[in-house]
Scaffold this active site. Structure first.
Site, PDB file in Angstrom:
ATOM      1  N   ASP A  96      48.839 -31.125  34.173  1.00  0.00           N
ATOM      2  CA  ASP A  96      48.034 -31.776  33.130  1.00  0.00           C
ATOM      3  C   ASP A  96      46.892 -32.571  33.744  1.00  0.00           C
ATOM      4  O   ASP A  96      46.415 -33.551  33.178  1.00  0.00           O
ATOM      5  CB  ASP A  96      48.918 -32.697  32.281  1.00  0.00           C
ATOM      6  CG  ASP A  96      48.230 -33.126  30.999  1.00  0.00           C
ATOM      7  OD1 ASP A  96      48.628 -34.172  30.427  1.00  0.00           O
ATOM      8  OD2 ASP A  96      47.282 -32.438  30.564  1.00  0.00           O
ATOM      9  N   LYS A 100      41.510 -29.384  35.203  1.00  0.00           N
ATOM     10  CA  LYS A 100      41.855 -28.013  34.796  1.00  0.00           C
ATOM     11  C   LYS A 100      41.489 -26.999  35.873  1.00  0.00           C
ATOM     12  O   LYS A 100      42.114 -25.963  36.000  1.00  0.00           O
ATOM     13  CB  LYS A 100      41.186 -27.683  33.461  1.00  0.00           C
ATOM     14  CG  LYS A 100      41.477 -28.713  32.374  1.00  0.00           C
ATOM     15  CD  LYS A 100      42.954 -29.162  32.337  1.00  0.00           C
ATOM     16  CE  LYS A 100      43.122 -30.461  31.599  1.00  0.00           C
ATOM     17  NZ  LYS A 100      44.490 -31.044  31.762  1.00  0.00           N
ATOM     18  N   ASP A 143      49.525 -27.722  30.443  1.00  0.00           N
ATOM     19  CA  ASP A 143      48.859 -28.179  29.225  1.00  0.00           C
ATOM     20  C   ASP A 143      47.417 -27.650  29.212  1.00  0.00           C
ATOM     21  O   ASP A 143      46.852 -27.312  30.243  1.00  0.00           O
ATOM     22  CB  ASP A 143      48.847 -29.713  29.180  1.00  0.00           C
ATOM     23  CG  ASP A 143      48.358 -30.257  27.828  1.00  0.00           C
ATOM     24  OD1 ASP A 143      47.820 -31.373  27.791  1.00  0.00           O
ATOM     25  OD2 ASP A 143      48.499 -29.532  26.813  1.00  0.00           O
ATOM     26  N   ASN A 144      46.831 -27.569  28.013  1.00  0.00           N
ATOM     27  CA  ASN A 144      45.392 -27.302  27.845  1.00  0.00           C
ATOM     28  C   ASN A 144      44.912 -25.934  28.322  1.00  0.00           C
ATOM     29  O   ASN A 144      43.752 -25.802  28.742  1.00  0.00           O
ATOM     30  CB  ASN A 144      44.560 -28.374  28.573  1.00  0.00           C
ATOM     31  CG  ASN A 144      44.984 -29.770  28.251  1.00  0.00           C
ATOM     32  OD1 ASN A 144      45.413 -30.524  29.113  1.00  0.00           O
ATOM     33  ND2 ASN A 144      44.885 -30.127  26.966  1.00  0.00           N
ATOM     34  N   GLU A 202      45.828 -32.193  21.134  1.00  0.00           N
ATOM     35  CA  GLU A 202      46.471 -33.421  20.666  1.00  0.00           C
ATOM     36  C   GLU A 202      45.659 -34.116  19.570  1.00  0.00           C
ATOM     37  O   GLU A 202      44.449 -34.275  19.672  1.00  0.00           O
ATOM     38  CB  GLU A 202      46.706 -34.405  21.835  1.00  0.00           C
ATOM     39  CG  GLU A 202      45.547 -34.641  22.767  1.00  0.00           C
ATOM     40  CD  GLU A 202      45.539 -33.707  23.952  1.00  0.00           C
ATOM     41  OE1 GLU A 202      46.068 -32.580  23.853  1.00  0.00           O
ATOM     42  OE2 GLU A 202      44.976 -34.070  24.991  1.00  0.00           O
TER      43      GLU A 202
HETATM   44  O1  77R Z   1      40.923 -33.564  31.520  1.00  0.00           O
HETATM   45  C1  77R Z   1      42.035 -33.664  31.063  1.00  0.00           C
HETATM   46  N1  77R Z   1      43.062 -34.101  31.808  1.00  0.00           N
HETATM   47  C2  77R Z   1      42.827 -34.480  33.229  1.00  0.00           C
HETATM   48  C3  77R Z   1      42.277 -35.913  33.330  1.00  0.00           C
HETATM   49  C4  77R Z   1      41.888 -36.288  34.749  1.00  0.00           C
HETATM   50  C5  77R Z   1      43.018 -36.031  35.739  1.00  0.00           C
HETATM   51  C6  77R Z   1      42.786 -36.791  37.020  1.00  0.00           C
HETATM   52  N2  77R Z   1      43.807 -36.389  37.961  1.00  0.00           N
HETATM   53  C7  77R Z   1      45.111 -36.784  37.925  1.00  0.00           C
HETATM   54  C8  77R Z   1      45.724 -36.159  38.999  1.00  0.00           C
HETATM   55  N3  77R Z   1      44.803 -35.427  39.669  1.00  0.00           N
HETATM   56  C9  77R Z   1      43.632 -35.576  39.043  1.00  0.00           C
HETATM   57  C10 77R Z   1      42.283 -33.368  29.603  1.00  0.00           C
HETATM   58  C11 77R Z   1      41.167 -33.268  28.750  1.00  0.00           C
HETATM   59  C12 77R Z   1      41.348 -33.016  27.381  1.00  0.00           C
HETATM   60  C13 77R Z   1      40.168 -32.907  26.485  1.00  0.00           C
HETATM   61  C14 77R Z   1      40.150 -31.951  25.474  1.00  0.00           C
HETATM   62  C15 77R Z   1      39.049 -31.845  24.611  1.00  0.00           C
HETATM   63  C16 77R Z   1      37.973 -32.706  24.782  1.00  0.00           C
HETATM   64  F1  77R Z   1      36.901 -32.620  23.948  1.00  0.00           F
HETATM   65  C17 77R Z   1      37.979 -33.652  25.790  1.00  0.00           C
HETATM   66  C18 77R Z   1      39.074 -33.758  26.641  1.00  0.00           C
HETATM   67  C19 77R Z   1      42.645 -32.865  26.847  1.00  0.00           C
HETATM   68  C20 77R Z   1      43.746 -32.966  27.701  1.00  0.00           C
HETATM   69  O2  77R Z   1      45.013 -32.812  27.209  1.00  0.00           O
HETATM   70  C21 77R Z   1      43.578 -33.198  29.069  1.00  0.00           C
HETATM   71  O3  77R Z   1      44.692 -33.249  29.856  1.00  0.00           O
HETATM   72 MG    MG Z   2      46.392 -32.481  28.798  1.00  0.00          MG
END
Ligand code: 77R
Ligand code: MG
Length: 214
Positions: free
Chosen positions: A141, A144, A169-170, A199
């Protein structure tokens, strides 16, 4: 000075959830995200699918890539058998500060090890640093574009065993096309798509469950 969304989310947990009650923490975050501010937790709809996979696998060792504020961390850990361990990796130190407090409010510190840093750096060190042999379940998660390279890294580091489950996820929104292509076409995985929604929205998204065949 202006608070951040994770800080406001934590405040909502501390106001509306009961200490030591993980389900009330999950509920408080979902209510905050539906009624006040959208946030990128896996959420309640995909969260039910996550719960069913965790309950089915009944894992002794779990790796979560991408803690954010600890919503899915708490959701998973609340379903683990006694002595099971969850290691969760978070890159963003500000989010890690919030996640630690959400995890503490839920009373799940003993089951969860939050590690700060980049997954690409930590995955090769899992065995020596945390005494992990293999992971029964991995919840992807985080960034991506890191799902595929980190999956290949986990294979190379011998962190997956025959039957290890990857739950991502996603896979539709924001999308992980190279990862999906890999797990759906590789002879080393058996994959299944669970259609759902992004979500707290009506936008299509889903979880991909992949069994490592060894
Ligand atoms: O980017 C996401 N997650 C990673 C965040 C940073 C991780 C940092 N990290 C942690 C460990 N190693 C690196 C994410 C984005 C969205 C989303 C969907 C639509 C939208 F319009 C905007 C956003 C929905 C999610 O469910 C997500 O998980
Ligand atoms: Mg996610």
């Amino acid at each position: 000075t202006q608070s951040t969304r994770p800080q406001r989310m934590l405040a909502a947990v501390q106001k509306n959830a009961t200490r030591g009650d993980p389900r009330s923490v999950v509920k408080a975050i979902d209510q905050f995200c539906r009624q006040k501010e959208w946030a990128m937790n896996v959420g309640d709809e995909k969260g039910c699918i996550l719960d069913s996979v965790v309950s089915e696998v009944n894992p002794a060792t779990v790796l979560e890539l991408g803690t954010y504020c600890g919503y899915s961390t708490v959701r998973i850990a609340s379903l683990l058998p006694p002595h099971a361990k969850l290691i969760t990796l978070e890159f963003n130190p500000d989010n890690a500060v919030i996640a630690r407090q959400v995890i503490a409010w839920a009373g799940l510190e003993d089951k969860i090890q939050l590690v700060e840093g980049a997954s690409g750096d930590w995955i090769p060190k899992m065995k020596e640093e945390f005494g992990v042999k293999t992971f029964d379940l991995v919840f992807l998660d985080h960034w991506k574009d890191r799902y595929l390279p980190d999956t290949k890294l986990m294979e190379e580091c011998g962190l997956l065993r025959k039957g290890s489950i990857l739950l991502a996820d996603n896979v539709i929104c924001p999308g992980t096309p190279d990862y999906l292509e890999y797990v759906r076409n590789s002879p080393r995985y058996k994959s299944q798509y669970f259609k759902s929604h992004l979500e707290y929205t009506k936008v299509e998204d889903g979880l991909e469950k992949s069994v490592f065949l060894g």
